[in-house]
Design an enzyme around this catalytic site. Structure first.
Site, PDB file in Angstrom:
ATOM      1  N   HIS A   1      35.463  43.972  32.267  1.00 27.15           N
ATOM      2  CA  HIS A   1      35.872  42.905  33.187  1.00 27.15           C
ATOM      3  C   HIS A   1      34.611  42.477  33.949  1.00 27.15           C
ATOM      4  O   HIS A   1      33.958  43.307  34.579  1.00 27.15           O
ATOM      5  CB  HIS A   1      36.937  43.441  34.142  1.00 27.15           C
ATOM      6  CG  HIS A   1      37.203  42.546  35.301  1.00 27.15           C
ATOM      7  ND1 HIS A   1      37.490  41.210  35.150  1.00 27.15           N
ATOM      8  CD2 HIS A   1      37.214  42.786  36.638  1.00 27.15           C
ATOM      9  CE1 HIS A   1      37.667  40.669  36.344  1.00 27.15           C
ATOM     10  NE2 HIS A   1      37.503  41.595  37.261  1.00 27.15           N
TER      11      HIS A   1
ATOM     12  N   CYS B   1      43.012  40.774  38.529  1.00 23.34           N
ATOM     13  CA  CYS B   1      42.348  40.459  37.251  1.00 23.34           C
ATOM     14  C   CYS B   1      42.921  41.249  36.077  1.00 23.34           C
ATOM     15  O   CYS B   1      42.413  41.143  34.956  1.00 23.34           O
ATOM     16  CB  CYS B   1      40.849  40.701  37.378  1.00 23.34           C
ATOM     17  SG  CYS B   1      40.132  39.728  38.694  1.00 23.34           S
TER      18      CYS B   1
ATOM     19  N   GLU C   1      46.153  34.841  39.389  1.00 28.23           N
ATOM     20  CA  GLU C   1      46.235  35.199  40.805  1.00 28.23           C
ATOM     21  C   GLU C   1      45.912  33.962  41.647  1.00 28.23           C
ATOM     22  O   GLU C   1      45.574  34.063  42.815  1.00 28.23           O
ATOM     23  CB  GLU C   1      45.317  36.373  41.136  1.00 28.23           C
ATOM     24  CG  GLU C   1      43.892  36.180  40.706  1.00 28.23           C
ATOM     25  CD  GLU C   1      43.050  37.439  40.852  1.00 28.23           C
ATOM     26  OE1 GLU C   1      42.884  37.897  41.991  1.00 28.23           O
ATOM     27  OE2 GLU C   1      42.551  37.943  39.831  1.00 28.23           O
TER      28      GLU C   1
END
Ligand code: CAA
Length: 385
Positions: A233, A111, A79
């Site tokens: 994450h 993500c 990103e």
């Protein structure tokens, strides 16, 4: 046929800042950064680095003479893209001397990008068992100087070689996923820094985890007892803990304690590097493989989340002889050999950028791959021989 991660590479920029020093400079209690956010150090990329050069660095660790010609798919999840049209994966094909008969492209979904790439790679190998796929997560997390998000910045990349009969992680082909149009984090094309509704983002992340975990257990008739470890994450290490804590009190205490201990092993590297955006989950995997008390053929649950938002939970099994295929000493050395810079040096680097046509901007290159010049608005990359 078993399919999964055969090799893993990790690259972190050589400069970092100490977050206690950042807290002092910003007039914040250091405990807020080190305990409240859960971060100690933050990687600072150099002027000649971007998502492309960092992707090259980690991918270079997994591509070699034995596998180069078998690679038929290259996906970069990022990103922090440097071009709205050209995919960073094309530079990898060139500078890593990959064969031309390869599909190469970039994936974006905050993500979640690397997980999207990994699942595509799984399908590609299932259809082409003699081929391998290279999936690279590469990002620079930038929120801006003296913003609430500054403490959650970072940079780095993780490369994964996906093949049949993998030596590190076998994917179980069990997964659940979901998408909702959510405004928790975004970066418009005009902006070099991200916009985030930080606290809202936490809420959505935790809600995605709870929803997906329920779905996973129902779909596969499995419970927490079927897993040794849960990986999350981790844009900053407190965030994964917020998801893990939803299990506290709802599962046996001993199981929660075990999961929490394993979580601590999975965040050790992130705590000292910062946010890798889409590579964060996979840096957690690397950290766990290096620092965890890993049992043979241990079962993992992995929770991937990309703002915007897409989430996925999938399961996998660690291969018992993975240590022979992960260069643990190299990664430890890479982390230990870094150089701390002052907060004012970090601010200088943060504000600078290479201008189109300025051939003198790049100096003092101490990495293998670097941005050499921007000519006619085209970014040109080189490899130090
Ligand atoms: N000692 C110990 N702890 C302290 C403390 C002290 N002196 N002072 C505060 N704290 C604790 C607080 O209690 C709080 O803990 P909890 O979260 O457990 O409640 C924590 O430190 C943070 O405090 P605040 O909430 O007051 O901090 P803040 O207002 O500065 O915001 C933040 C923190 C929301 C994380 C902010 O840094 C931010 O917006 N960061 C960016 C958010 C972000 O990245 N979101 C996206 C993540 S998802 C993703 O990765 C996106 C993607 O797909 C790209």
């Amino acid at each position: 046929m078993d399919i999964g991660i055969d090799r893993l590479g990790f690259y972190v920029p050589q400069k970092y800042i100490d977050l206690v020093e950042l807290a002092n400079e910003r007039d914040v209690d250091p405990n807020k950064f080190t305990i409240g956010i859960g971060q100690s150090k933050q990687a600072v990329p150099d002027l000649y680095q971007d998502a492309v050069t960092m992707a090259l660095e980690s991918a270079d660790q997994v591509v070699n003479e034995d596998n180069r010609e078998d690679i038929g798919l290259v996906i970069v999840g990022t990103e922090s893209s440097v071009d709205e049209s050209k995919a960073s994966a094309t530079y990898l094909v060139d500078l890593l001397d990959l064969p031309e008969d390869v599909r190469a492209f970039e994936i974006k979904e905050a993500c979640y990008g690397a997980t999207a790439g990994l699942q595509m790679a799984y399908n590609f190998v299932a259809m082409n068992p003699d081929k391998k796929a290279l999936v690279v997560a590469s990002d620079i997390a930038r929120y801006g100087i003296n913003t609430p998000g500054e403490v959650t910045q970072g940079a780095g990349s993780v490369a994964m070689l996906i093949s049949k009969d993998p030596h590190i992680l076998k994917l179980d082909n069990k997964s659940v996923y979901m998408t909702r149009n959510v405004g928790d984090f975004w970066r418009p094309v005009f902006s070099k820094t991200a916009f985030a509704r930080g606290k809202y983002s936490n809420e959505v992340y935790v809600d995605f985890f709870k929803t997906l975990w329920e779905k996973f257990q129902t779909k596969y008739d499995m419970t927490v007892q079927d897993f040794d470890t849960m990986l999350f994450h981790i844009p900053y290490t407190k965030m994964g803990l917020k998801a893990l804590r939803t299990l506290d009190g709802n599962i046996p205490d001993a199981k929660y304690k075990e999961l929490e201990e394993h979580y601590q092993s999975s965040i050790e590297i992130s705590r000292n590097v910062g946010n890798l955006y889409t590579g964060s989950l996979y840096l957690g995997l690397i950290s766990y493989l290096i620092n965890g008390d890993v049992k043979p053929n241990e079962h993992l649950m992995l929770f991937s989340y990309g703002s915007g938002a897409v989430g996925e939970i999938y399961s996998a099994e660690i291969k018992s002889d993975y240590k022979k295929y992960l260069d643990i000493e190299y990664i430890k050395k890479e982390l230990n050999d870094r150089k701390k810079i002052s907060i004012s040096d970090y601010e200088d680097i943060f504000e600078k950028e290479v201008e189109n046509g300025d051939v003198t901007a790049i100096s003092d290159v101490h990495d293998k791959f670097y941005l050499s010049e921007i000519k006619e608005n085209e970014r040109l990359y080189k490899k130090l021989e």
